[in-house]
Design a protein around this motif. Structure first.
Motif, PDB file in Angstrom:
ATOM      1  N   LEU A 129       0.839  -1.192   0.000  1.00 42.32           N
ATOM      2  CA  LEU A 129       0.000   0.000   0.000  1.00 42.32           C
ATOM      3  C   LEU A 129       0.877   1.246   0.000  1.00 42.32           C
ATOM      4  CD1 LEU A 129      -2.759   1.425   0.378  1.00 42.32           C
ATOM      5  CD2 LEU A 129      -2.357   1.225   2.849  1.00 42.32           C
ATOM      6  N   PRO A 130       0.845   2.081  -1.051  1.00 38.57           N
ATOM      7  CA  PRO A 130       1.602   3.338  -1.007  1.00 38.57           C
ATOM      8  C   PRO A 130       1.131   4.197   0.161  1.00 38.57           C
ATOM      9  CG  PRO A 130       0.876   2.852  -3.238  1.00 38.57           C
ATOM     10  CD  PRO A 130       0.172   1.880  -2.347  1.00 38.57           C
ATOM     11  N   GLY A 131       2.084   4.750   0.880  1.00 34.35           N
ATOM     12  CA  GLY A 131       1.762   5.535   2.059  1.00 34.35           C
ATOM     13  C   GLY A 131       1.779   4.744   3.344  1.00 34.35           C
ATOM     14  N   ARG A 132       2.121   3.468   3.278  1.00 34.89           N
ATOM     15  CA  ARG A 132       2.078   2.641   4.487  1.00 34.89           C
ATOM     16  C   ARG A 132       3.095   3.105   5.523  1.00 34.89           C
ATOM     17  NH1 ARG A 132       4.445   0.388   0.229  1.00 34.89           N
ATOM     18  NH2 ARG A 132       6.378  -0.821   0.379  1.00 34.89           N
ATOM     19  N   HIS A 133       4.283   3.550   5.079  1.00 32.05           N
ATOM     20  CA  HIS A 133       5.286   4.043   6.030  1.00 32.05           C
ATOM     21  C   HIS A 133       4.836   5.354   6.668  1.00 32.05           C
ATOM     22  CE1 HIS A 133       7.966   0.891   4.825  1.00 32.05           C
ATOM     23  NE2 HIS A 133       8.049   1.308   3.588  1.00 32.05           N
ATOM     24  N   LEU A 134       4.147   6.173   5.904  1.00 31.81           N
ATOM     25  CA  LEU A 134       3.641   7.434   6.447  1.00 31.81           C
ATOM     26  C   LEU A 134       2.559   7.175   7.492  1.00 31.81           C
ATOM     27  CD1 LEU A 134       3.980  10.497   6.103  1.00 31.81           C
ATOM     28  CD2 LEU A 134       2.107  10.430   4.442  1.00 31.81           C
ATOM     29  N   LEU A 135       1.725   6.177   7.254  1.00 32.40           N
ATOM     30  CA  LEU A 135       0.671   5.858   8.221  1.00 32.40           C
ATOM     31  C   LEU A 135       1.247   5.318   9.526  1.00 32.40           C
ATOM     32  CD1 LEU A 135      -1.959   4.174   5.864  1.00 32.40           C
ATOM     33  CD2 LEU A 135      -2.093   6.448   6.909  1.00 32.40           C
ATOM     34  N   LEU A 136       2.371   4.604   9.435  1.00 33.82           N
ATOM     35  CA  LEU A 136       2.989   4.032  10.635  1.00 33.82           C
ATOM     36  C   LEU A 136       3.878   5.023  11.369  1.00 33.82           C
ATOM     37  CD1 LEU A 136       3.983   0.477   9.355  1.00 33.82           C
ATOM     38  CD2 LEU A 136       2.231   1.017  11.041  1.00 33.82           C
ATOM     39  N   ALA A 137       4.233   6.118  10.720  1.00 31.55           N
ATOM     40  CA  ALA A 137       5.198   7.050  11.293  1.00 31.55           C
ATOM     41  C   ALA A 137       4.780   7.609  12.655  1.00 31.55           C
ATOM     42  CB  ALA A 137       5.484   8.180  10.311  1.00 31.55           C
ATOM     43  N   PRO A 138       3.499   7.974  12.904  1.00 25.11           N
ATOM     44  CA  PRO A 138       3.161   8.506  14.232  1.00 25.11           C
ATOM     45  C   PRO A 138       3.488   7.554  15.375  1.00 25.11           C
ATOM     46  CG  PRO A 138       1.404   9.000  12.678  1.00 25.11           C
ATOM     47  CD  PRO A 138       2.364   8.090  11.965  1.00 25.11           C
ATOM     48  N   LEU A 139       3.417   6.257  15.123  1.00 23.15           N
ATOM     49  CA  LEU A 139       3.771   5.295  16.159  1.00 23.15           C
ATOM     50  C   LEU A 139       5.267   5.030  16.180  1.00 23.15           C
ATOM     51  CD1 LEU A 139       3.087   3.206  18.330  1.00 23.15           C
ATOM     52  CD2 LEU A 139       2.653   1.558  16.492  1.00 23.15           C
ATOM     53  N   LEU A 140       5.875   4.773  15.012  1.00 26.84           N
ATOM     54  CA  LEU A 140       7.280   4.363  14.972  1.00 26.84           C
ATOM     55  C   LEU A 140       8.225   5.509  15.307  1.00 26.84           C
ATOM     56  CD1 LEU A 140       7.221   2.054  11.822  1.00 26.84           C
ATOM     57  CD2 LEU A 140       6.865   1.474  14.216  1.00 26.84           C
ATOM     58  N   LEU A 141       7.824   6.757  15.049  1.00 29.17           N
ATOM     59  CA  LEU A 141       8.651   7.914  15.412  1.00 29.17           C
ATOM     60  C   LEU A 141       8.469   8.334  16.870  1.00 29.17           C
ATOM     61  CD1 LEU A 141       8.570  10.402  12.403  1.00 29.17           C
ATOM     62  CD2 LEU A 141      10.597   9.688  13.668  1.00 29.17           C
ATOM     63  N   PHE A 142       7.451   7.844  17.527  1.00 27.27           N
ATOM     64  CA  PHE A 142       7.121   8.274  18.876  1.00 27.27           C
ATOM     65  C   PHE A 142       8.341   8.089  19.795  1.00 27.27           C
ATOM     66  CE2 PHE A 142       5.077   8.200  22.983  1.00 27.27           C
ATOM     67  CZ  PHE A 142       4.039   9.091  22.843  1.00 27.27           C
ATOM     68  N   PRO A 143       8.682   9.081  20.639  1.00 25.30           N
ATOM     69  CA  PRO A 143       7.964  10.287  21.025  1.00 25.30           C
ATOM     70  C   PRO A 143       8.290  11.525  20.181  1.00 25.30           C
ATOM     71  CG  PRO A 143       9.816   9.982  22.465  1.00 25.30           C
ATOM     72  CD  PRO A 143       9.825   8.810  21.533  1.00 25.30           C
ATOM     73  N   ALA A 144       9.113  11.369  19.127  1.00 19.88           N
ATOM     74  CA  ALA A 144       9.424  12.511  18.264  1.00 19.88           C
ATOM     75  C   ALA A 144       8.236  12.932  17.420  1.00 19.88           C
ATOM     76  CB  ALA A 144      10.601  12.163  17.355  1.00 19.88           C
ATOM     77  N   THR A 145       7.130  12.203  17.516  1.00 18.13           N
ATOM     78  CA  THR A 145       5.949  12.502  16.695  1.00 18.13           C
ATOM     79  C   THR A 145       5.447  13.932  16.883  1.00 18.13           C
ATOM     80  OG1 THR A 145       5.333  10.179  16.953  1.00 18.13           O
ATOM     81  CG2 THR A 145       3.662  11.642  16.083  1.00 18.13           C
ATOM     82  N   LEU A 146       5.546  14.444  18.088  1.00 18.93           N
ATOM     83  CA  LEU A 146       5.002  15.774  18.345  1.00 18.93           C
ATOM     84  C   LEU A 146       5.776  16.869  17.618  1.00 18.93           C
ATOM     85  CD1 LEU A 146       5.851  17.093  21.921  1.00 18.93           C
ATOM     86  CD2 LEU A 146       7.236  15.434  20.707  1.00 18.93           C
ATOM     87  N   LEU A 147       6.962  16.581  17.085  1.00 23.18           N
ATOM     88  CA  LEU A 147       7.757  17.573  16.370  1.00 23.18           C
ATOM     89  C   LEU A 147       7.707  17.392  14.855  1.00 23.18           C
ATOM     90  CD1 LEU A 147      10.890  17.681  18.697  1.00 23.18           C
ATOM     91  CD2 LEU A 147       8.989  19.309  18.613  1.00 23.18           C
ATOM     92  N   VAL A 148       6.923  16.432  14.370  1.00 20.67           N
ATOM     93  CA  VAL A 148       6.857  16.209  12.924  1.00 20.67           C
ATOM     94  C   VAL A 148       6.302  17.421  12.182  1.00 20.67           C
ATOM     95  CG1 VAL A 148       5.701  14.846  11.136  1.00 20.67           C
ATOM     96  CG2 VAL A 148       6.805  13.704  13.067  1.00 20.67           C
ATOM     97  N   PRO A 149       5.198  18.043  12.601  1.00 22.97           N
ATOM     98  CA  PRO A 149       4.748  19.239  11.876  1.00 22.97           C
ATOM     99  C   PRO A 149       5.791  20.352  11.869  1.00 22.97           C
ATOM    100  CG  PRO A 149       2.990  18.388  13.249  1.00 22.97           C
ATOM    101  CD  PRO A 149       4.229  17.657  13.638  1.00 22.97           C
ATOM    102  N   ALA A 150       6.497  20.529  12.980  1.00 19.80           N
ATOM    103  CA  ALA A 150       7.548  21.544  13.017  1.00 19.80           C
ATOM    104  C   ALA A 150       8.669  21.201  12.046  1.00 19.80           C
ATOM    105  CB  ALA A 150       8.089  21.679  14.434  1.00 19.80           C
ATOM    106  N   ALA A 151       9.007  19.915  11.938  1.00 20.30           N
ATOM    107  CA  ALA A 151      10.042  19.500  10.999  1.00 20.30           C
ATOM    108  C   ALA A 151       9.611  19.767   9.565  1.00 20.30           C
ATOM    109  CB  ALA A 151      10.348  18.019  11.202  1.00 20.30           C
ATOM    110  N   LEU A 152       8.344  19.473   9.247  1.00 21.41           N
ATOM    111  CA  LEU A 152       7.844  19.742   7.897  1.00 21.41           C
ATOM    112  C   LEU A 152       7.875  21.235   7.582  1.00 21.41           C
ATOM    113  CD1 LEU A 152       4.790  17.301   7.771  1.00 21.41           C
ATOM    114  CD2 LEU A 152       7.033  16.999   6.707  1.00 21.41           C
ATOM    115  N   ALA A 153       7.462  22.046   8.539  1.00 21.28           N
ATOM    116  CA  ALA A 153       7.481  23.493   8.317  1.00 21.28           C
ATOM    117  C   ALA A 153       8.904  24.002   8.129  1.00 21.28           C
ATOM    118  CB  ALA A 153       6.814  24.203   9.500  1.00 21.28           C
ATOM    119  N   THR A 154       9.844  23.456   8.877  1.00 22.08           N
ATOM    120  CA  THR A 154      11.243  23.861   8.728  1.00 22.08           C
ATOM    121  C   THR A 154      11.780  23.486   7.358  1.00 22.08           C
ATOM    122  OG1 THR A 154      11.619  23.644  11.107  1.00 22.08           O
ATOM    123  CG2 THR A 154      13.555  23.586   9.684  1.00 22.08           C
ATOM    124  N   GLY A 155      11.466  22.282   6.897  1.00 24.10           N
ATOM    125  CA  GLY A 155      11.932  21.863   5.584  1.00 24.10           C
ATOM    126  C   GLY A 155      11.377  22.712   4.463  1.00 24.10           C
TER     127      GLY A 155
END
Length: 631
Positions: free
Chosen positions: A282-308
């Motif tokens: 399924l395309p996007g499967r890694h993106l769907l799992l990212a909130p769990l697998l990146l945890f606890p860094a998940t709370l900074l993902v929007p900030a990382a996207l905005a920085t990029g």
């Protein structure tokens, strides 16, 4: 009482070292508590144990029919660790996992070292700690497979390349202003970049080359300049690659008569894509799992996207974007890639997140981070409740409570602090609670007993006196209907996955058998045809998590009855007498020889009533053998 000065504590070499310590604390509980896992880990450690047993450091096959595996470096490190910390016969999984833990520590150290030079010491430490404490990295740090160690080398190489890139950009700007030649790039950084690439290939195959290559290509396209890449030490780097990888390639080519290259060319991602032999997920499967697998860094993902997006003109941010985006797209679209493949890319996400922490965050980053952190906590809540309902007991319930509580606390407190503009404090609190949550998760996983069929089977065989390591019965144990590599590892190689007919012949050879219930009828039919007897000595039930099937395994002991006097008198002088059931185990002593039983003239005991503990007997002479069952 004065607050500790974080900036003073993480200055210089201390920041990367503390990040590596976070990775150690996060990965150690899983290393110590999780039983051996199917299928990749069990296959990997069995190859390493086989190397240590036989002293063959070139052959990386799981068995004689398996393909040659191309990454030998991990097996060498695992074998060395097992030789130092345990005996290979013990089949203790923990020493084989130490290289993975060291790989996670290397990844956290390199991530902090690279980010610290580009964004400052505070951002560097936080980047390494976020990577080391993420659920994906801390989980793979306790699993004896190539992912964590390969990621460590890849992150090391890319961190060095990132520093080279920034220095080259600065040097070119200075040279353009002064009209002179740009300064030479540090040789130490070149050595680390090429050494990381060589290590990643030796332990993990060509995945590191793909990620590093895509990063350089993306940088060239974004900058529209390629000249700096010619100054990263190609001649010396290629020589280093030849020195590190060349000896094994030559030895493997000679020992396999070149078959290694067939295995390498036929089993890689590009060949599967071109030839259409891919299982497209399924395309996007890694993106769907990212909130769990990146945890606890998940709370900074929007900030990382905005920085990029908003700061991509900065050299460090641009390098992180080139590292993250192209390879992530490839992993989303590519076939046959497992959930842990994007692990080296999590370091780039940590770079962007740490860069975001050095500046005030906007509303989108704060609101989005709090919401994503809550989503990660809900992921863990759902996964824990599902595991308890399907496989849990009283012990697992005791571990599930702190796992859920700590995960939700990390999400809630981190999100609350982030929303109130205390981003660094939110990151530190989330890291601390996330490490504790992962330790509790390791305890929860260990106590989901139905999942650990192979360790319980190993213990049941020892308790029944049927395990080949005890020497009463010789191996290999015939296993029908449960083909998992963990059995091969735990039984020290003295187990084989066979057909019911072959298992019946193993009984004739005085070897134990383990039969899954779905194959039991065929096994008993084969016993009847061959005139053999067995006794059930126990049963192990559980879930084969590799395919989701429930299994029920019965342990069978071979039985040989003493022949009657009339039968003994009729035996030809050349035909040896069969041992009795009490004598049969003595044949299994090391060095003892066993006799093949003549299937046409089996020993037939008197009839006995059927029952669950009644031996399976051959039919009377007058009864014809049943037809061959369909296979």
């Amino acid at each position: 009482m004065e607050r500790p000065d974080l900036d003073r504590l993480i200055q210089g070499w201390r920041g990367p070292l503390l990040a590596a310590l976070v990775a150690l604390l996060a990965g150690l509980p899983g290393l110590l508590m999780t039983p051996v896992l199917d299928r990749t880990e069990a296959r990997t450690v069995q190859v390493s144990a086989r190397m240590l047993d036989q002293g063959d450091w070139v052959d990386t096959r799981y068995d004689e029919e398996d393909r040659l595996r191309t990454a030998a470096g991990l097996h060498w490190l695992q074998a060395a660790s097992a030789a130092v910390f345990t005996d290979v016969e013990d089949r203790d999984i923990r020493p084989y996992r130490l290289p993975s833990l060291l790989g996670a520590m290397l990844a956290a150290w390199a991530c902090a070292w690279g980010a610290g030079a580009l964004f400052g010491a505070r951002a560097g430490f936080l980047a390494g700690a976020l990577l080391g404490s993420s659920f994906l990295m801390s989980t793979l740090a306790g699993v004896a497979q190539p992912s964590a160690l390969a990621a460590g080398f890849i992150v090391l190489s890319l961190a060095a390349l990132g520093r080279l890139y920034v220095l080259a950009r600065e040097g070119e700007a200075e040279a353009s202003a002064s009209g002179g030649a740009p300064p030479r790039l540090p040789r130490r950084l070149k050595l680390m970049a090429w050494g990381g690439l060589a290590g990643s290939i030796l332990v993990g195959g060509l995945g590191g080359l793909v990620v590093i290559g895509l990063t350089l290509i993306a940088l060239g396209v974004m900058d529209r300049r390629w000249r700096w890449m010619g100054r990263i030490g190609w001649l010396g780097g290629l020589c280093l690659l030849a020195v590190v990888i060349g000896p094994w390639i030559i030895a493997a080519t000679v020992s396999t008569d070149g078959r290694m290259w067939n295995d390498l060319l036929e089993d890689n991602i590009l060949t599967r894509m071109v030839q259409g032999r891919a299982d497209w997920g399924l395309p996007g499967r890694h993106l769907l799992l990212a909130p769990l697998l990146l945890f606890p860094a998940t709370l900074l993902v929007p900030a990382a996207l905005a920085t990029g997006l908003t700061r991509r003109v900065e050299p460090g941010v641009r390098f992180a974007v080139a590292w993250l985006v192209p390879s992530w797209i490839l992993f989303e679209l590519a076939p046959d890639l497992m959930w842990h493949q994007p692990l080296p890319l999590y370091a780039a996400a940590a770079w962007l997140a740490s860069a975001a922490l050095v500046r005030p965050m906007g509303r989108f980053a704060r609101w989005g981070g709090a919401a994503l952190a809550g989503l990660g906590g809900l992921y863990m809540l759902g996964a824990s409740l599902y595991a308890l309902s399907e496989f849990g007991g009283e012990a697992s319930q005791a571990w599930a409570t702190p796992t859920i509580g700590l995960t939700l606390a990390a999400a809630a407190i981190g999100g609350f602090l982030l929303y109130h503009r205390m981003a660094v404090t939110a990151a530190l609190v989330s890291i601390a609670l996330g490490v504790l949550a992962h330790a509790s998760l390791a305890g929860l996983m260990r106590n989901l007993e139905p999942l650990w069929v192979s360790p319980r089977l190993d213990a049941a065989m020892v308790e029944a006196g049927l395990h080949p390591v005890e020497g009463r019965y010789r191996g290999p144990v015939a296993v029908v209907g449960y083909d998992q590599p963990s059995v091969m590892f735990l039984f020290a190689g003295a187990a084989r996955s066979v057909t019911p007919e072959e298992a019946a012949r193993a009984i004739l050879e005085r070897r134990p058998a383990v039969i899954e219930d779905r194959e039991d009828a065929d096994f008993r039919a084969a016993l009847s045809r061959l005139g053999a007897e067995v006794r059930a000595e126990g049963q192990v039930e559980g879930v084969n998590y590799a395919n989701g099937d429930r299994v029920s395994l019965t342990l069978y002991r071979p039985i040989v009855r003493a022949p009657s006097p009339r039968r003994e008198a009729a035996r030809p002088a050349s035909e040896p007498a069969l041992p009795t059931d009490e004598e049969a185990p003595l044949l299994a002593e090391p060095g003892a020889e066993t006799q093949d039983v003549d299937a046409e003239a089996p020993v037939r005991p008197p009839e006995q009533p059927d029952g669950p503990d009644t031996p399976v007997q051959s039919p009377p002479v007058e009864t014809p053998a049943p037809d061959e069952p369909d296979q």
